[in-house]
Design a protein around this motif. Sequence first.
Motif, PDB file in Angstrom:
ATOM      1  N   TRP A  95       0.844  -1.183   0.000  1.00 48.40           N
ATOM      2  CA  TRP A  95       0.000   0.000   0.000  1.00 48.40           C
ATOM      3  C   TRP A  95       0.884   1.239   0.000  1.00 48.40           C
ATOM      4  N   SER A  96       0.468   2.224  -0.758  1.00 45.17           N
ATOM      5  CA  SER A  96       1.154   3.511  -0.753  1.00 45.17           C
ATOM      6  C   SER A  96       0.499   4.409   0.292  1.00 45.17           C
ATOM      7  N   LEU A  97       1.090   5.559   0.500  1.00 45.10           N
ATOM      8  CA  LEU A  97       0.503   6.534   1.417  1.00 45.10           C
ATOM      9  C   LEU A  97      -0.896   6.922   0.926  1.00 45.10           C
ATOM     10  N   PHE A  98      -1.044   7.043  -0.390  1.00 45.70           N
ATOM     11  CA  PHE A  98      -2.354   7.365  -0.962  1.00 45.70           C
ATOM     12  C   PHE A  98      -3.376   6.278  -0.629  1.00 45.70           C
ATOM     13  N   ASP A  99      -2.970   4.996  -0.700  1.00 49.30           N
ATOM     14  CA  ASP A  99      -3.878   3.894  -0.376  1.00 49.30           C
ATOM     15  C   ASP A  99      -4.367   3.998   1.066  1.00 49.30           C
ATOM     16  N   PHE A 100      -3.448   4.303   1.977  1.00 56.89           N
ATOM     17  CA  PHE A 100      -3.828   4.448   3.378  1.00 56.89           C
ATOM     18  C   PHE A 100      -4.759   5.642   3.577  1.00 56.89           C
ATOM     19  N   ALA A 101      -4.449   6.755   2.907  1.00 57.23           N
ATOM     20  CA  ALA A 101      -5.300   7.947   3.031  1.00 57.23           C
ATOM     21  C   ALA A 101      -6.699   7.677   2.480  1.00 57.23           C
ATOM     22  N   LEU A 102      -6.767   7.017   1.327  1.00 63.01           N
ATOM     23  CA  LEU A 102      -8.069   6.700   0.729  1.00 63.01           C
ATOM     24  C   LEU A 102      -8.859   5.733   1.602  1.00 63.01           C
ATOM     25  N   ALA A 103      -8.193   4.688   2.079  1.00 64.27           N
ATOM     26  CA  ALA A 103      -8.872   3.716   2.947  1.00 64.27           C
ATOM     27  C   ALA A 103      -9.351   4.390   4.233  1.00 64.27           C
ATOM     28  N   GLY A 104      -8.524   5.231   4.806  1.00 58.21           N
ATOM     29  CA  GLY A 104      -8.915   5.941   6.023  1.00 58.21           C
ATOM     30  C   GLY A 104     -10.104   6.851   5.788  1.00 58.21           C
ATOM     31  N   THR A 105     -10.097   7.542   4.668  1.00 58.99           N
ATOM     32  CA  THR A 105     -11.213   8.430   4.329  1.00 58.99           C
ATOM     33  C   THR A 105     -12.499   7.634   4.132  1.00 58.99           C
ATOM     34  N   LEU A 106     -12.407   6.515   3.427  1.00 59.77           N
ATOM     35  CA  LEU A 106     -13.596   5.680   3.204  1.00 59.77           C
ATOM     36  C   LEU A 106     -14.142   5.130   4.517  1.00 59.77           C
ATOM     37  N   LEU A 107     -13.266   4.584   5.353  1.00 57.22           N
ATOM     38  CA  LEU A 107     -13.708   3.998   6.617  1.00 57.22           C
ATOM     39  C   LEU A 107     -14.281   5.054   7.560  1.00 57.22           C
ATOM     40  N   PHE A 108     -13.536   6.139   7.748  1.00 59.97           N
ATOM     41  CA  PHE A 108     -13.988   7.191   8.652  1.00 59.97           C
ATOM     42  C   PHE A 108     -15.261   7.850   8.117  1.00 59.97           C
ATOM     43  N   GLY A 109     -15.298   8.122   6.816  1.00 64.05           N
ATOM     44  CA  GLY A 109     -16.473   8.758   6.211  1.00 64.05           C
ATOM     45  C   GLY A 109     -17.728   7.903   6.330  1.00 64.05           C
ATOM     46  N   THR A 110     -17.566   6.598   6.121  1.00 62.66           N
ATOM     47  CA  THR A 110     -18.723   5.701   6.263  1.00 62.66           C
ATOM     48  C   THR A 110     -19.203   5.671   7.708  1.00 62.66           C
ATOM     49  N   GLY A 111     -18.267   5.574   8.633  1.00 63.25           N
ATOM     50  CA  GLY A 111     -18.634   5.565  10.054  1.00 63.25           C
ATOM     51  C   GLY A 111     -19.305   6.856  10.482  1.00 63.25           C
ATOM     52  N   LEU A 112     -18.769   7.980  10.029  1.00 62.33           N
ATOM     53  CA  LEU A 112     -19.354   9.271  10.390  1.00 62.33           C
ATOM     54  C   LEU A 112     -20.752   9.424   9.792  1.00 62.33           C
ATOM     55  N   THR A 113     -20.913   8.991   8.561  1.00 61.18           N
ATOM     56  CA  THR A 113     -22.240   9.038   7.932  1.00 61.18           C
ATOM     57  C   THR A 113     -23.231   8.209   8.732  1.00 61.18           C
ATOM     58  N   TYR A 114     -22.799   7.020   9.147  1.00 59.37           N
ATOM     59  CA  TYR A 114     -23.680   6.180   9.970  1.00 59.37           C
ATOM     60  C   TYR A 114     -24.054   6.914  11.257  1.00 59.37           C
ATOM     61  N   GLU A 115     -23.074   7.469  11.930  1.00 59.32           N
ATOM     62  CA  GLU A 115     -23.343   8.162  13.200  1.00 59.32           C
ATOM     63  C   GLU A 115     -24.349   9.282  13.016  1.00 59.32           C
ATOM     64  N   LEU A 116     -24.174  10.073  11.977  1.00 55.56           N
ATOM     65  CA  LEU A 116     -25.048  11.226  11.777  1.00 55.56           C
ATOM     66  C   LEU A 116     -26.475  10.823  11.410  1.00 55.56           C
ATOM     67  N   ILE A 117     -26.605   9.766  10.605  1.00 59.18           N
ATOM     68  CA  ILE A 117     -27.952   9.331  10.209  1.00 59.18           C
ATOM     69  C   ILE A 117     -28.612   8.512  11.313  1.00 59.18           C
ATOM     70  N   ALA A 118     -27.874   7.566  11.881  1.00 61.05           N
ATOM     71  CA  ALA A 118     -28.450   6.668  12.892  1.00 61.05           C
ATOM     72  C   ALA A 118     -28.837   7.413  14.156  1.00 61.05           C
ATOM     73  N   ARG A 119     -28.148   8.491  14.443  1.00 67.16           N
ATOM     74  CA  ARG A 119     -28.440   9.276  15.652  1.00 67.16           C
ATOM     75  C   ARG A 119     -29.855   9.861  15.579  1.00 67.16           C
ATOM     76  N   GLN A 120     -30.374  10.057  14.370  1.00 67.65           N
ATOM     77  CA  GLN A 120     -31.721  10.598  14.192  1.00 67.65           C
ATOM     78  C   GLN A 120     -32.790   9.505  14.184  1.00 67.65           C
ATOM     79  N   ALA A 121     -32.372   8.240  14.138  1.00 70.39           N
ATOM     80  CA  ALA A 121     -33.309   7.118  14.002  1.00 70.39           C
ATOM     81  C   ALA A 121     -33.956   6.787  15.337  1.00 70.39           C
ATOM     82  N   SER A 122     -35.196   6.374  15.256  1.00 68.22           N
ATOM     83  CA  SER A 122     -35.919   6.029  16.475  1.00 68.22           C
ATOM     84  C   SER A 122     -35.925   4.530  16.750  1.00 68.22           C
ATOM     85  N   SER A 123     -35.586   3.713  15.759  1.00 66.42           N
ATOM     86  CA  SER A 123     -35.643   2.264  15.976  1.00 66.42           C
ATOM     87  C   SER A 123     -34.317   1.593  15.652  1.00 66.42           C
TER      88      SER A 123
END
Length: 185
Positions: free
Chosen positions: A35-63
């Motif tokens: 993996w290059s530095l770019f691979d790590f940056a891209l993977a980190g962005t994908l993982l963190f971005g997906t997790g953050l999206t989940y947090e922001l949407i799921a926090r509004q969910a009632s069930s």
Amino acid sequence: MIMTLNKSILRLALATAFLLLIPLVAMQFTHEMTWSLFDFALAGTLLFGTGLTYELIARQASSRVYRLAIGLALAAALFLVWTNLAVGLIGSENNPANLLYGAVLAVGLMGALAVRFQARGMTNVLFAMALTQVLVPVVSLMVWKPQVTALGLLESVGLTTLFVGLWVGAALLFRRASTIDTAQR
């Protein structure tokens, strides 16, 4: 609420860093993984971005069912992008036909915004994503007419089936969440 969001972001950052340690350690023991530095940056962005999206949407969910549905949909989207970038779903990762899978994600994003992430509407959005997932390899075969081996076709059908199953599974969870929301009113 801000304190909880800060804690969630910190947990996401730590989980992302931990997950990125796996390929970093693997690189020390094998030359198969480079993996290059770019691979790590891209993977980190994908993982963190997906997790953050989940947090922001799921926090509004009632069930819990809704949170599970959004989690499954986001995990499937992450897996689609990751797989497409790593090895490609149609031929190699360099095959331009793989860019068509962006349509699946576009349908999901535009649909989710249009229905304002409401469970009932998300059901239809996820079914539309499943249909789009099926159409991508069909369209790519018609447009590019790549030379496909029997094994390549079998892999494509298998991966398409897997993703369709994930999208449909999330759609059914959203449908269940919508009945829970209706019953609570």
